[in-house]
Motif scaffolding. Structure first.
Motif, PDB file in Angstrom:
ATOM      1  N   LEU A 126      34.204  75.954  -1.125  1.00 35.08           N
ATOM      2  CA  LEU A 126      34.312  75.510  -2.279  1.00 35.08           C
ATOM      3  C   LEU A 126      34.605  73.798  -2.056  1.00 35.08           C
ATOM      4  CD1 LEU A 126      36.198  78.069  -4.294  1.00 35.08           C
ATOM      5  CD2 LEU A 126      34.039  77.568  -4.602  1.00 35.08           C
ATOM      6  N   PRO A 127      34.501  73.006  -2.992  1.00 37.49           N
ATOM      7  CA  PRO A 127      34.762  71.457  -2.865  1.00 37.49           C
ATOM      8  C   PRO A 127      36.096  71.204  -2.667  1.00 37.49           C
ATOM      9  CG  PRO A 127      34.063  71.994  -5.167  1.00 37.49           C
ATOM     10  CD  PRO A 127      33.692  73.107  -4.471  1.00 37.49           C
ATOM     11  N   LYS A 128      36.486  70.108  -1.898  1.00 35.69           N
ATOM     12  CA  LYS A 128      37.952  69.572  -2.007  1.00 35.69           C
ATOM     13  C   LYS A 128      38.035  68.388  -2.564  1.00 35.69           C
ATOM     14  CE  LYS A 128      38.533  71.662   2.695  1.00 35.69           C
ATOM     15  NZ  LYS A 128      37.288  72.787   2.609  1.00 35.69           N
ATOM     16  N   LYS A 129      39.352  67.984  -2.994  1.00 36.11           N
ATOM     17  CA  LYS A 129      39.360  66.868  -3.733  1.00 36.11           C
ATOM     18  C   LYS A 129      38.751  65.636  -3.041  1.00 36.11           C
ATOM     19  CE  LYS A 129      43.250  66.400  -6.153  1.00 36.11           C
ATOM     20  NZ  LYS A 129      44.627  66.171  -6.604  1.00 36.11           N
ATOM     21  N   GLY A 130      38.104  64.780  -3.763  1.00 38.28           N
ATOM     22  CA  GLY A 130      37.539  63.834  -3.235  1.00 38.28           C
ATOM     23  C   GLY A 130      36.041  63.831  -2.802  1.00 38.28           C
ATOM     24  N   GLU A 131      35.647  65.101  -2.704  1.00 35.25           N
ATOM     25  CA  GLU A 131      34.363  65.472  -2.502  1.00 35.25           C
ATOM     26  C   GLU A 131      33.024  65.410  -3.423  1.00 35.25           C
ATOM     27  OE1 GLU A 131      34.886  68.638   1.414  1.00 35.25           O
ATOM     28  OE2 GLU A 131      33.823  69.221  -0.482  1.00 35.25           O
ATOM     29  N   LEU A 132      33.360  65.206  -4.894  1.00 35.03           N
ATOM     30  CA  LEU A 132      32.744  65.466  -5.711  1.00 35.03           C
ATOM     31  C   LEU A 132      32.280  63.912  -6.200  1.00 35.03           C
ATOM     32  CD1 LEU A 132      33.889  68.580  -7.895  1.00 35.03           C
ATOM     33  CD2 LEU A 132      31.949  68.364  -6.034  1.00 35.03           C
ATOM     34  N   LYS A 133      31.221  63.247  -5.820  1.00 37.52           N
ATOM     35  CA  LYS A 133      30.910  62.120  -5.920  1.00 37.52           C
ATOM     36  C   LYS A 133      29.758  62.133  -7.098  1.00 37.52           C
ATOM     37  CE  LYS A 133      33.365  60.586  -2.598  1.00 37.52           C
ATOM     38  NZ  LYS A 133      34.690  59.728  -2.869  1.00 37.52           N
ATOM     39  N   ASN A 134      29.825  61.202  -7.892  1.00 35.63           N
ATOM     40  CA  ASN A 134      28.565  60.985  -8.971  1.00 35.63           C
ATOM     41  C   ASN A 134      28.750  62.287  -9.923  1.00 35.63           C
ATOM     42  OD1 ASN A 134      27.702  58.577  -8.085  1.00 35.63           O
ATOM     43  ND2 ASN A 134      26.652  59.713  -6.296  1.00 35.63           N
TER      44      ASN A 134
ATOM     45  N   ASP B 185      37.090  61.866 -18.107  1.00 34.52           N
ATOM     46  CA  ASP B 185      36.731  61.646 -16.608  1.00 34.52           C
ATOM     47  C   ASP B 185      36.375  63.069 -16.008  1.00 34.52           C
ATOM     48  OD1 ASP B 185      36.405  61.113 -13.895  1.00 34.52           O
ATOM     49  OD2 ASP B 185      37.753  59.281 -13.998  1.00 34.52           O
ATOM     50  N   GLU B 186      35.081  63.244 -15.890  1.00 33.02           N
ATOM     51  CA  GLU B 186      34.435  64.358 -15.640  1.00 33.02           C
ATOM     52  C   GLU B 186      34.996  64.852 -14.044  1.00 33.02           C
ATOM     53  OE1 GLU B 186      30.187  66.664 -15.392  1.00 33.02           O
ATOM     54  OE2 GLU B 186      30.593  65.129 -16.722  1.00 33.02           O
ATOM     55  N   GLY B 187      35.084  63.980 -13.210  1.00 32.00           N
ATOM     56  CA  GLY B 187      35.249  64.043 -11.880  1.00 32.00           C
ATOM     57  C   GLY B 187      36.639  64.252 -11.710  1.00 32.00           C
ATOM     58  N   LYS B 188      37.829  63.805 -12.316  1.00 30.82           N
ATOM     59  CA  LYS B 188      39.234  64.101 -12.178  1.00 30.82           C
ATOM     60  C   LYS B 188      39.239  65.513 -13.058  1.00 30.82           C
ATOM     61  CE  LYS B 188      40.904  59.319 -12.334  1.00 30.82           C
ATOM     62  NZ  LYS B 188      41.883  58.416 -13.154  1.00 30.82           N
ATOM     63  N   ALA B 189      38.706  65.904 -13.989  1.00 29.70           N
ATOM     64  CA  ALA B 189      38.937  67.147 -14.455  1.00 29.70           C
ATOM     65  C   ALA B 189      38.354  68.236 -13.532  1.00 29.70           C
ATOM     66  CB  ALA B 189      38.019  67.277 -15.802  1.00 29.70           C
ATOM     67  N   LEU B 190      37.263  67.873 -12.777  1.00 28.99           N
ATOM     68  CA  LEU B 190      36.706  68.816 -12.013  1.00 28.99           C
ATOM     69  C   LEU B 190      37.642  69.052 -10.620  1.00 28.99           C
ATOM     70  CD1 LEU B 190      32.915  68.215 -11.647  1.00 28.99           C
ATOM     71  CD2 LEU B 190      33.998  70.340 -12.316  1.00 28.99           C
ATOM     72  N   GLU B 191      38.324  67.845 -10.384  1.00 29.24           N
ATOM     73  CA  GLU B 191      39.414  67.919  -9.407  1.00 29.24           C
ATOM     74  C   GLU B 191      40.459  68.657  -9.690  1.00 29.24           C
ATOM     75  OE1 GLU B 191      40.179  64.169  -7.395  1.00 29.24           O
ATOM     76  OE2 GLU B 191      38.330  64.531  -6.167  1.00 29.24           O
ATOM     77  N   SER B 192      41.208  68.703 -11.021  1.00 29.90           N
ATOM     78  CA  SER B 192      42.141  69.550 -11.544  1.00 29.90           C
ATOM     79  C   SER B 192      41.771  70.946 -11.431  1.00 29.90           C
ATOM     80  CB  SER B 192      42.379  69.031 -12.746  1.00 29.90           C
ATOM     81  OG  SER B 192      43.247  69.904 -13.586  1.00 29.90           O
ATOM     82  N   MET B 193      40.449  71.345 -11.702  1.00 27.33           N
ATOM     83  CA  MET B 193      39.884  72.730 -11.711  1.00 27.33           C
ATOM     84  C   MET B 193      39.859  73.348 -10.128  1.00 27.33           C
ATOM     85  SD  MET B 193      39.709  73.510 -14.757  1.00 27.33           S
ATOM     86  CE  MET B 193      40.847  72.231 -15.215  1.00 27.33           C
ATOM     87  N   ILE B 194      39.534  72.568  -9.139  1.00 23.42           N
ATOM     88  CA  ILE B 194      39.660  72.608  -7.858  1.00 23.42           C
ATOM     89  C   ILE B 194      41.125  73.124  -7.285  1.00 23.42           C
ATOM     90  CG2 ILE B 194      39.732  71.720  -5.452  1.00 23.42           C
ATOM     91  CD1 ILE B 194      37.238  70.030  -6.592  1.00 23.42           C
ATOM     92  N   ASP B 195      42.123  72.292  -7.738  1.00 26.88           N
ATOM     93  CA  ASP B 195      43.445  72.517  -7.759  1.00 26.88           C
ATOM     94  C   ASP B 195      43.973  73.864  -8.318  1.00 26.88           C
ATOM     95  OD1 ASP B 195      44.064  70.249  -6.234  1.00 26.88           O
ATOM     96  OD2 ASP B 195      44.893  69.054  -8.020  1.00 26.88           O
TER      97      ASP B 195
END
Length: 308
Positions: free
Chosen positions: A256-264, A278-288
């Motif tokens: 699964l993606p790690k924080k910082g990997e999801l660009k664009n 901020d969709e990217g930050k929201a996805l990183e929160s879901m990763i956590d």
């Protein structure tokens, strides 16, 4: 009755004589590109045209959804809903043969023109319900790339998606695999302000499709239930990012993606959208929180029946 475009066979036995689906005049543009442009020049044409339809149908990125899938050159493949052939070439270059099923003759001509040098493609024109009666039952791989969501239009049933997959499954050989790519109706982009892909309506999927649209997508639990009910209990989920249409990366439950990997994360080319957060930050929160599979924008599923 058959026609040929280069080496590609167009089988018209079940074609009703008129296209049952069309995107209009842009398809003439797409056909002209397919007939007069070499594949290595597609990127140049995409840049010149600056048109979503040209990008969508001719970008080599479309092939990423399947080009990684291991094939050894012996596979017999059925591609249902082949459209303009965005992924047909990737299949044909890896398999022994590809049988396409497509409603539209115009789209099939585009597909055939761009792949006319390949000698292992047959395109069968017509509604799947008509073509299906004449299809073999020993395919190694069947693909539904952006197709399952439209089953309600062609299957007269209280469970059209399940019944469609049951029908498709009959054409898999024992041990064969069904490959499905579809949007996730609870994908993060829809919460963040992207409109529903098929209707252009904000929040339609996450609100449960209150209207009677021509397409419907599913959350992961919903999709898993459909697969189980249709006799496909063995499946592996992948997560194309940013979506299955133009996938730059394909994640899995094993990676699964790690924080910082999801660009664009907010890439959007087909229409205007809102940007509510901020969709990217929201996805990183879901990763956590271990929730990325729930909020991924698209799913790619490899499914098969129980061999026990």
């Amino acid at each position: 009755m058959e026609e040929r475009v280069g080496n590609v066979i167009l089988n018209l036995d079940d074609y009703p004589g008129r296209d049952l689906y069309s995107d209009g005049a842009v398809e003439d543009v797409l056909l002209d590109i397919a007939e007069h442009t070499a594949p290595e020049d597609y990127d140049r044409v995409i840049e010149e045209k600056k048109d979503w339809a040209v990008l969508y149908h001719f970008s080599h990125i479309r092939e990423n959804i399947l080009s990684w899938y291991p094939m050894n050159g012996t596979e017999k493949v059925l591609e249902i809903g082949s459209g303009c052939g965005a992924v047909t070439g990737a299949l044909a270059r890896g398999a022994a043969s590809v049988t396409c099923v497509e409603l539209s003759k115009k789209r099939s001509l585009i597909n055939a023109a761009r792949h006319r040098e390949l000698d292992n493609i047959e395109i069968r024109l017509g509604n799947f319900q008509d073509v299906e009666k004449h299809l073999d039952t020993d395919f190694d791989i069947i693909t539904l790339i952006g197709v399952l969501e439209y089953a309600v239009n062609y299957i007269d049933s209280t469970e059209p998606y399940t019944d469609f997959l049951r029908q498709v499954r009959r054409h898999l050989k024992p041990g064969g695999r069904l490959i499905i790519a579809i949007e996730n109706r609870t994908g993060m982009k829809y919460f963040a302000g992207a409109t529903e892909d098929h209707s252009g309506v904000l929040f339609e999927g996450i609100e449960g499709y209150r209207g009677k649209g021509r397409a419907r997508t599913f959350s992961r639990p919903e999709l898993e239930k459909i697969l189980t009910d249709s006799g496909l209990p063995i499946r592996t989920f992948y997560y194309p990012f940013p979506d299955y249409k133009l996938p730059m990366t394909i994640y899995s439950d094993d990676y699964l993606p790690k924080k910082g990997e999801l660009k664009n994360a907010i890439a959007n080319f087909d229409r205007e959208r809102l940007l509510l957060f901020d969709e990217g930050k929201a996805l990183e929160s879901m990763i956590d929180g271990g929730l990325f599979p729930v909020f991924a924008n698209s799913y790619l599923v490899i499914a098969e029946g129980d061999q026990a």
